[in-house]
Enzyme design. Sequence first.
Site, PDB file in Angstrom:
ATOM      1  N   ARG A  52       0.736  -1.029  -0.512  1.00  0.00           N
ATOM      2  CA  ARG A  52      -0.109   0.045  -0.121  1.00  0.00           C
ATOM      3  C   ARG A  52       0.987   1.299  -0.328  1.00  0.00           C
ATOM      4  O   ARG A  52       0.456   2.036  -0.950  1.00  0.00           O
ATOM      5  CB  ARG A  52      -1.253  -0.137   1.000  1.00  0.00           C
ATOM      6  N   ARG A 105      10.320  18.475  -8.926  1.00  0.00           N
ATOM      7  CA  ARG A 105      11.363  18.126  -9.034  1.00  0.00           C
ATOM      8  C   ARG A 105      12.648  18.828  -8.404  1.00  0.00           C
ATOM      9  O   ARG A 105      14.070  18.266  -9.076  1.00  0.00           O
ATOM     10  CB  ARG A 105      11.505  18.796 -10.999  1.00  0.00           C
ATOM     11  N   LYS A 151      -2.751   7.565   1.089  1.00  0.00           N
ATOM     12  CA  LYS A 151      -2.467   7.667   2.263  1.00  0.00           C
ATOM     13  C   LYS A 151      -1.453   8.421   2.865  1.00  0.00           C
ATOM     14  O   LYS A 151      -0.396   8.561   2.834  1.00  0.00           O
ATOM     15  CB  LYS A 151      -1.857   6.221   2.963  1.00  0.00           C
ATOM     16  N   GLU A 184     -16.389   6.994   6.345  1.00  0.00           N
ATOM     17  CA  GLU A 184     -15.387   5.995   7.192  1.00  0.00           C
ATOM     18  C   GLU A 184     -15.725   7.107   8.511  1.00  0.00           C
ATOM     19  O   GLU A 184     -16.046   8.074   8.006  1.00  0.00           O
ATOM     20  CB  GLU A 184     -14.137   5.947   5.989  1.00  0.00           C
TER      21      GLU A 184
END
Length: 290
Positions: A52, A105, A151, A184
């Site tokens: 993940r 960058r 995440k 959630e």
Amino acid sequence: MGQKVYINGEYFDKKDAKISVFDHGLLYGDGVFEGIRSYKRLVFKLKEHIDRLYESAHGIMLKINISKDEMTKAVIDTLKLNEMDDAYIRLITTRGIGDLGLDPRKCKDASIIIITDKIQLYPEKLYREGLKLITVPTPRNIPEALNPQIKSMNYLNNILAKIEAINVGYEEALMFTASGYVAECTGDNIFVVKGNSLITPPAYLGILKGITRAAVMDIGKGMGIDVKEEVLTRHNLYTSDECFLTGTAAEIVPVISIEKRVVGTGRPGRITLELMKEFRKLTKKDGVKY
Ligand code: PXG
């Protein structure tokens, strides 16, 4: 020996474990992370967490300059070095050091940080008696703007929801999507039980695809329960038989009311308790040994 923190391949004492103020993780929340747990020297679902992490990183075009195997080894080595039996592991990769512009960058190398700490357990009472939830006005980030499946190091969306709950005397907030469907909680996924069905919102709505969530879905299937990912409304919550939250830190927490509306019997439900028992068994036998 005190606690050692891994930063870019080196170990530092806790007091010296510092990163640059020019790190874009600090300046812009430009980075991704994982929260992982180990139980009695077994790291729970380590592969899933590493996968993940790299997927989140890929989602923001952040190149981690070590392989998944090297990252896995770094986590294990840090745990061994700190002689942690039960640990909460925070694995962080930031865009790295750049200048004050947001151009990624300018950041040549991603920073990698591994903190292994003691797990702050929730009070046992919470698991016996259940948690009271409140729904909050702040919607979960819309996936078209910033997908909650990444995440990311910017948790302000969740923190705002947490503040809203705390301000009205609750410990945890239930968030909805911008369209008003159940999403959630601030650091946990949500499930409801209705009859012999175990239902959780689908990830495409814009939620984190929890690793505990996946483990609980597997356990449920193994128990012969009909496990489904379905869009849930407020009405589905109010009329559910049981409700609980899942997350790495929380494991499985029974929910007994949602904004003072009693869920089921007002006590942790039968299927919830069964899943909690099976989950604890899994954490004792399933994991990467160190
Ligand atoms: N949703 C969100 C938004 C999360 O941050 C979960 C669900 C559960 O996912 P896992 O994979 O852990 O089952 C999370 C992860 C904390 C804390 O200190 C909690 C999480 C992450 C970091 C810190 O409470 N939960």
